[in-house]
Design a protein around this motif. Structure first.
Motif, mmCIF file in Angstrom:
data_model
loop_
_atom_site.group_PDB
_atom_site.id
_atom_site.type_symbol
_atom_site.label_atom_id
_atom_site.label_comp_id
_atom_site.label_asym_id
_atom_site.label_seq_id
_atom_site.Cartn_x
_atom_site.Cartn_y
_atom_site.Cartn_z
ATOM 1 N N ASN B 136 0.852 -1.190 0.000
ATOM 2 C CA ASN B 136 0.000 0.000 0.000
ATOM 3 C C ASN B 136 0.893 1.248 0.000
ATOM 4 O OD1 ASN B 136 -2.204 1.623 0.120
ATOM 5 N ND2 ASN B 136 -2.524 1.376 2.328
ATOM 6 N N ASN B 168 3.859 5.261 3.793
ATOM 7 C CA ASN B 168 3.044 4.818 2.651
ATOM 8 C C ASN B 168 3.240 5.726 1.447
ATOM 9 O OD1 ASN B 168 0.967 4.043 5.192
ATOM 10 N ND2 ASN B 168 1.437 2.490 3.669
ATOM 11 N N PHE B 224 -4.662 5.766 -3.099
ATOM 12 C CA PHE B 224 -4.661 4.831 -1.969
ATOM 13 C C PHE B 224 -5.943 3.997 -1.951
ATOM 14 C CE2 PHE B 224 -1.268 7.592 -0.227
ATOM 15 C CZ PHE B 224 -0.332 6.592 0.018
ATOM 16 N N LYS B 227 -5.483 1.246 -4.407
ATOM 17 C CA LYS B 227 -4.539 0.241 -3.892
ATOM 18 C C LYS B 227 -5.205 -0.640 -2.839
ATOM 19 C CE LYS B 227 -0.101 2.037 -4.915
ATOM 20 N NZ LYS B 227 -0.409 3.286 -5.597
ATOM 21 N N ASN B 228 -5.995 -0.009 -1.969
ATOM 22 C CA ASN B 228 -6.675 -0.788 -0.924
ATOM 23 C C ASN B 228 -7.623 -1.805 -1.548
ATOM 24 O OD1 ASN B 228 -5.508 0.239 1.371
ATOM 25 N ND2 ASN B 228 -6.906 1.996 1.441
#
Lengths: 422, 238
Positions: B136, B168, B224, B227-228
């Protein structure tokens, strides 16, 4: 930072260290603290001149301190010059005259301190006369101590300067001035030893009457007649000497406004007088006064301007940058707090990041200054309490900056007024 | 003609003592400057070791190419993040030294070029690692130079987001004062069609002018989120 400014700062450092070294050498080389033990059989006549303008609050205490001096009463007389006061100053003095026959009052239209002193001087026949500001008080034993200095010197000694202390300092500003005045006592002692005194302070400087009359009295056009007369005496090859432990207590400004007004007048007067006597600068004929003191006086003013410009680079510009950066991120301080909490406040700090050359210079000049201040307090027989030590912090960190601001204002006003005159 | 006293001997003696104190200060500064150079060189050497270690870990994971290899990913990711963090910290230190002219100009240019190469190597490595392990992590390449007056603003905004997202978000600054004659930098510039500064490349998307706080916030949030989702779905994000 601008390289030119950095060079100027380094030069200022060099001058400061040089001056400190020179002073320390003077302190250690001679027994400069030795008091005059000359026995005086026949005390000379002395007049104490007290110019007063609206001083009803302090005039009684001031006059009493002069009348109660430990000195033969038939050799001492006190003259109060009421310079057009609109309060009860004259009434208070009149009421005291009944009890003290050696007290006189001269009433004038308001014409300034120098004018008041010159008028009184015309009536003075004593060998010596003292000027005493109406907001100051003199210690009982001071006059005899000072006259002893005259008696142990030659006829060229024109003025004996007292050791001025702050009368009951109450506010922080007065406590800071207390440190400054005590340090000045030591510096005046040094300057006296170097025959370089450039001011005969208002509170109880004692003059040889004949000399002052010979050089034409006080300059009524000067903003600081006590500096002007000192320069004039130096120019005429007379000496000014400080008397150790001749304590005089003076009231000092309580708040920033009064302080600003007083110091601006001093600085303007200082610049005006320096300019008037600029021919003495670097002139070896005038000894240490011409070679060391004249350049130091003007350097002090220039350093004040430099300190102010530097403070822009050290304090103001980083502050503006910080505000700009916070504005860029919408004043979201949480991110920075979180980061500081996560990694510690100083996680980016590296001791290697310090500018060691500057740090070395700051530490040496600060140590020199502190030694001088502590030495001064030892000399003036003042103790060190915790409160006084704490006052040293604003004295060192802010006081010079505050004085720098006043210097810049005084410089600007002097230049603007001069242009007007032209 | 009467003359006043002049303490010539004392003037000379004071000058002598002052010069000694002044020279002492300057010599002290020079000794510390040398210590700084050695410290920066040590930082460089440490970066080399870190990089070789990471390279080996990457090769090892690549070699296994099995289900078990993904077990190694969390440790690997932690090492990458720490290494990039260290790289950024040491670069900040060098920049701080140089800002106050405390590092010799030649040494500084050499160190800067080395940092550019290190940054690009780490950027490659993170991209490769993301193909091997679910991560992540978002990368930003940041191009700037000293002639660009608004670049510091972009720097402040990037630092702000770095503080928010921590490890991150990996920011790789490329100082183009020193990167203009580095072939690999020019290749990357051509690939992303970068012609002016500041420019940033978020993952594979280039932004060729200053990106403000609000816009970058939106870009990073989208990144993000993507990506999650990919990690939840078990696919590797690139």
């Amino acid at each position: 930072m601008n390289t030119f400014l950095l060079i100027l700062i380094r030069i200022s450092y060099l001058i400061s260290i040089y001056t400190l070294v020179f002073w320390f050498l003077t302190l250690t080389e001679r027994d400069i603290f030795k008091k005059s033990s000359k026995r005086v059989k026949d005390w000379p006549t002395v007049s104490v001149l007290i110019p007063a303008y609206n001083e009803e609050k302090t005039i009684k205490k001031c006059v009493l301190s002069a009348l109660n001096l430990d000195y033969p009463k038939d050799k001492l007389n006190v003259i109060v010059v009421n310079d057009g006061s609109t309060d009860k100053t004259a009434d208070i003095v009149k009421s005291m005259m009944k009890k003290f026959p050696n007290l006189k009052l001269i009433n004038l239209k308001n014409g300034g301190k120098a004018h008041a002193l010159n008028t009184a001087l015309k009536q003075v026949n004593s060998e010596f006369f003292a000027c005493l500001d109406a907001d100051s008080f003199v210690d009982k034993k001071t006059l005899k101590k000072m006259i002893r200095v005259f008696k142990s010197s030659d006829e060229k000694l024109a003025v004996v300067i007292p050791a001025m202390k702050v009368y009951k300092p109450k506010t922080i500003l007065q406590k800071i001035q207390d440190i400054e005045y005590n340090t000045s006592i030591l510096l005046n002692r040094l300057l006296s030893e170097l025959d370089s005194a450039y001011v005969a302070p208002g509170p109880f400087s004692i003059y040889r009457t004949e000399v002052v009359k010979k050089i034409g009295g006080f300059d009524e056009n000067s903003l600081t007649e006590d500096q002007e007369i000192a320069y004039r005496l130096q120019k005429n090859m007379y000496h000014l000497k400080q008397c150790p432990e001749a304590w005089v207590f003076t009231s000092t400004p309580k708040n920033g406004r009064e302080f600003f007004k007083q110091r601006k007048r001093w600085d303007r007067g200082g610049i005006q007088t320096w300019w008037k006597y600029r021919e003495l600068m670097f002139n070896p004929k005038y000894g240490n006064f011409g070679v060391m003191q004249m350049p130091l006086i003007i350097i002090r003013y220039l350093m004040g301007i430099l300190a102010l410009v530097s403070s822009y680079f050290f304090y103001i510009r980083p502050l503006i940058k910080l505000i700009h950066n916070l504005n860029l991120v919408g004043w979201d301080l949480r991110a920075y707090w979180r980061d500081a909490f996560r990694h510690g406040l100083f996680h980016n700090f590296s001791w290697l990041n310090l500018n060691f050359v500057n740090l070395f210079f700051i530490i040496t000049s600060l140590t020199g200054t502190l030694i001088l201040v502590f030495y001064a307090f030892k000399y003036t027989k003042e103790g060190w309490k915790l409160g006084r030590l704490l006052v040293l912090i604003p004295y060192i960190a802010l006081y010079y900056l505050l004085q720098s601001i006043i210097v810049v204002v005084a410089f600007t006003e002097t230049i603007l007024n001069r242009r007007k005159e032209w | 003609m009467r003359r006043k006293k002049l303490f010539k001997r004392k003037y000379v003696l004071s000058a002598f003592i002052t010069i000694i104190i002044f020279l002492l200060g300057i010599s002290f500064g020079m000794i510390i400057d040398n210590m700084r150079i050695r410290y920066v060189e040590n930082l460089n050497a440490q970066q080399e070791i870190n990089f070789e270690n990471l390279q080996l870990q990457s090769d090892y994971i690549d070699l296994l190419k099995s289900e078990n290899s993904t077990n190694l990913c969390p440790a690997y990711q932690a090492v990458i993040e720490k290494a990039v963090g260290d790289l950024s910290d040491s670069l900040a230190k060098v920049e701080e030294y140089s800002k106050n002219n405390r590092v010799n100009e030649e040494d500084y240019a050499r160190i800067q070029k080395k940092y550019i190469l290190d940054n690009i190597r780490y950027w490659f490595l993170v991209r490769t690692a993301k193909k091997q392990c679910p991560m992540n992590t978002t990368t930003i390449l940041y191009f700037y130079d000293s002639e660009c007056k608004i670049c510091p603003n972009q720097g402040v905004i990037l630092s702000y987001f770095k503080k928010i997202y921590g490890n991150n978000l990996l920011v790789f600054p490329i100082n183009m004062d020193y990167g203009k004659d580095v072939p690999v930098v020019l290749m990357i510039e051509r690939q992303y069609n970068i012609t002016g500064y500041p420019s940033i490349v978020v993952e594979d998307e280039a932004y060729r002018s200053i990106v403000g706080k609000d816009e970058l916030s939106r870009i990073l949030q989208d990144e993000f989120r993507r990506k999650n989702e990919a990690m939840r779905n078990g696919t590797l994000s690139s």
